[in-house]
Design a protein around this motif. Sequence first.
Motif: not given
Length: 394
Positions: A108-123
């Motif tokens: 409704d807000n982005s008007k696109i399929p906003n598939v990625v919720r999280d993409a984190m790299v931890y050290y």
Amino acid sequence: MSRFVFTLAFILICWLPIHAQTELDERAVISFEKGLGFHAPDSAFGLNLRFRIQNRMGLKNTLGNDVLIDEVEARIRRLRLRIDGYTKNQRLTYFLQLSFSRDDQDWDNSKIPNVVRDAMVYYRFNPKFYIGFGQGKLPGNRQRINSSGQLQFADRSIVNAEFNIDRDFGLMLYFSDNLGVIDYNLKGAISSGEGRNNLKSDNGLAYTGRIELLPLGKFLFDGDFSEGDLVREIRPKLALSVGYSFNHKALKEAGQRGVFLYEPRDIHTFYGDLLFKYMGWAWSSELMQRNVDNPLTYAGEDSIHIVTGKGFTTQLSHYLINTWEVAGRFSMIEPDHKVSALEAAQTEYTLGVTKYIRKHRVKAQGNVTYGIFRPLTGPENAYLNVQFQVELGI
């Protein structure tokens, strides 16, 4: 210059000599006690695969009208795939979460399929602290940090829905230690301020910090980030937290969320929460407030405003020995005078019953909510919302 000094001081405060946290939804799950685990033959690489679905049916009625049912909700509320993994020495880990239902993708807000919720790299530098880089949850209010799969109601409160700071892209830091018998956690983030998967930003950043105190010791199995006392704590446990987020030159109506504003604004968000658990009883409360000097933005005669004001929510539950749970929640939102003519005050009372089949992984939930809208001018509007939801995950 003042922003540079603020940023430098923020980083120095976060680099205190303290120990790494254990919130599983804020770092990669590499123990493989959940989900499906895969290892390389030489153990140089590991991957953990998990998924969950939430299927929901709901009925909503505005009281006092001639229609018995105003809205029927029948949908896949959430459908998510989560992948966690590590490299050889397990210092470098990663966490990826994808969403596939329409609501999860913020259509409704982005008007696109906003598939990625999280993409984190931890050290993990050593057992004392670790950092994350990428897109993930900011250290906001406790109910937002809690995974939606660890909730005792079908949805978070209206206070969280209005004032939470959600996800963003940036550098995040997590620490914990103790002062005598008191455990504490410090969390911080410096992020873009524009939210998930934004194509561009401006020269304003968001600065977020959170402090958590556990004066009665740590909760069993990270229970301070899971609603309800499903493990029936044998000793009383208490968590007290406060936090603050400053989003400089925010471009969206809720900072990291919502539609784009016509002009950037500085948004200040304050939040505090507490959690108590003992012998199947769980009590939690949150207070949130959002301040903006000028919440109205204009483009000619059109306007978009930021909701400013405060909200409070509290919920109490009891987990029975037969794996049933009963819970009640009270929530209220009070807009401040800057937007009170545009926004209605709101109050909700919710009663929930949950049957846990495999803890939070497999459960059935039923909720009944009575809500009231109180506009500045005009009559009050009351509504009744009934929801049934089934969650299944690994």
